[in-house]
Design a protein around this motif. Structure first.
Motif, PDB file in Angstrom:
ATOM      1  N   TYR A 120       4.186 180.832  -4.433  1.00  0.00           N
ATOM      2  CA  TYR A 120       4.932 180.381  -3.257  1.00  0.00           C
ATOM      3  C   TYR A 120       4.130 180.636  -1.975  1.00  0.00           C
ATOM      4  O   TYR A 120       4.039 179.762  -1.100  1.00  0.00           O
ATOM      5  N   LYS A 124       2.936 177.660   0.441  1.00  0.00           N
ATOM      6  CA  LYS A 124       3.319 177.626   1.867  1.00  0.00           C
ATOM      7  C   LYS A 124       2.079 177.473   2.751  1.00  0.00           C
ATOM      8  O   LYS A 124       2.073 176.657   3.676  1.00  0.00           O
ATOM      9  N   SER A 127       0.471 174.044   2.240  1.00  0.00           N
ATOM     10  CA  SER A 127       1.301 172.901   2.660  1.00  0.00           C
ATOM     11  C   SER A 127       1.020 172.482   4.101  1.00  0.00           C
ATOM     12  O   SER A 127       1.319 171.364   4.491  1.00  0.00           O
ATOM     13  N   LYS A 134       4.378 170.042   1.255  1.00  0.00           N
ATOM     14  CA  LYS A 134       5.479 170.490   2.116  1.00  0.00           C
ATOM     15  C   LYS A 134       6.801 170.467   1.350  1.00  0.00           C
ATOM     16  O   LYS A 134       7.585 171.416   1.417  1.00  0.00           O
ATOM     17  N   THR A 135       7.038 169.393   0.602  1.00  0.00           N
ATOM     18  CA  THR A 135       8.270 169.283  -0.185  1.00  0.00           C
ATOM     19  C   THR A 135       8.350 170.379  -1.236  1.00  0.00           C
ATOM     20  O   THR A 135       9.407 170.982  -1.440  1.00  0.00           O
ATOM     21  N   ALA A 137       6.890 173.317  -1.082  1.00  0.00           N
ATOM     22  CA  ALA A 137       7.113 174.577  -0.362  1.00  0.00           C
ATOM     23  C   ALA A 137       8.585 174.718   0.025  1.00  0.00           C
ATOM     24  O   ALA A 137       9.172 175.796  -0.105  1.00  0.00           O
ATOM     25  N   GLU A 138       9.189 173.626   0.477  1.00  0.00           N
ATOM     26  CA  GLU A 138      10.607 173.659   0.845  1.00  0.00           C
ATOM     27  C   GLU A 138      11.481 173.914  -0.371  1.00  0.00           C
ATOM     28  O   GLU A 138      12.450 174.666  -0.318  1.00  0.00           O
ATOM     29  N   GLN A 139      11.118 173.278  -1.491  1.00  0.00           N
ATOM     30  CA  GLN A 139      11.850 173.480  -2.744  1.00  0.00           C
ATOM     31  C   GLN A 139      11.792 174.944  -3.170  1.00  0.00           C
ATOM     32  O   GLN A 139      12.812 175.542  -3.503  1.00  0.00           O
ATOM     33  N   GLY A 141      11.159 177.447  -1.271  1.00  0.00           N
ATOM     34  CA  GLY A 141      11.787 178.241  -0.222  1.00  0.00           C
ATOM     35  C   GLY A 141      13.300 178.298  -0.309  1.00  0.00           C
ATOM     36  O   GLY A 141      13.928 179.182   0.282  1.00  0.00           O
ATOM     37  N   GLU A 142      13.900 177.367  -1.051  1.00  0.00           N
ATOM     38  CA  GLU A 142      15.360 177.369  -1.226  1.00  0.00           C
ATOM     39  C   GLU A 142      15.853 178.705  -1.778  1.00  0.00           C
ATOM     40  O   GLU A 142      16.955 179.140  -1.475  1.00  0.00           O
ATOM     41  N   LYS A 145      16.659 180.991   1.270  1.00  0.00           N
ATOM     42  CA  LYS A 145      17.469 180.541   2.398  1.00  0.00           C
ATOM     43  C   LYS A 145      18.748 181.346   2.571  1.00  0.00           C
ATOM     44  O   LYS A 145      19.084 181.729   3.667  1.00  0.00           O
TER      45      LYS A 145
END
Length: 158
Positions: A120, A124, A127, A134-135, A137-139, A141-142, A145
């Motif tokens: 991860y 990050k 990304s 980026k997608t 990393a966001e996935q 990162g969930e 949250k």
């Protein structure tokens, strides 16, 4: 910790064979029961400290049948005592196995989580410069949250 790194695997066939072996164990124990919380609460408990008492009472019953009512089933008492002793021996073995499986799961879970956190971090960082990450990393990162929200939504205590 006493281990370095866990390297192991279980094939689908291994898992099925273990499940089949566990089913065979259950089949050998057709008299097992499931108690409700209320039933458990109401039962007289026999713990480790009671073992000598129970053993001595079995001996006393076998040696002094004449003092017991005719309706008292000494043979049933002996069978119950023998079953309790055998189940105690099995339970100890099963608890040891369960503890090893639990410890191994915790250790390997820690290994895979630590490695995933490393992935991860790299995703990050990458990304920012690598298109398409980026997608991802966001996935990834969930997972964090809710942790961030719970810290920021707490109101200060006055």
């Amino acid at each position: 910790m006493s281990y370095q790194n866990i390297t192991g695997s279980l094939s689908a066939q291994d898992i099925q064979e273990i499940k089949t072996a566990l089913q065979k164990v259950q089949q050998k124990l057709p008299f097992l029961v499931t108690l409700s919380t209320e039933e458990r609460r109401k039962l007289v408990k026999m713990g480790d400290k009671s073992l000598a008492f129970v053993s001595n009472s079995v001996t006393a019953a076998q040696s002094n049948r004449e003092i017991l009512p005719a309706t008292f089933d000494v043979e049933e008492l002996v069978r119950d005592y023998q079953l309790a002793t055998a189940l105690t021996e099995l339970l100890i073995s099963m608890q040891q196995l369960t503890e090893q499986v639990d410890d191994t799961l915790m250790a390997v879970g820690s290994e895979v989580m630590t490695s995933s956190l490393t992935v991860y971090d790299y995703v990050k960082t990458a990304s920012k410069k690598t298109p398409g990450l980026k997608t991802v990393a966001e996935q990834l990162g969930e997972r964090f949250k809710a942790i961030g929200r719970s810290k920021s939504t707490k109101t200060p205590v006055s």
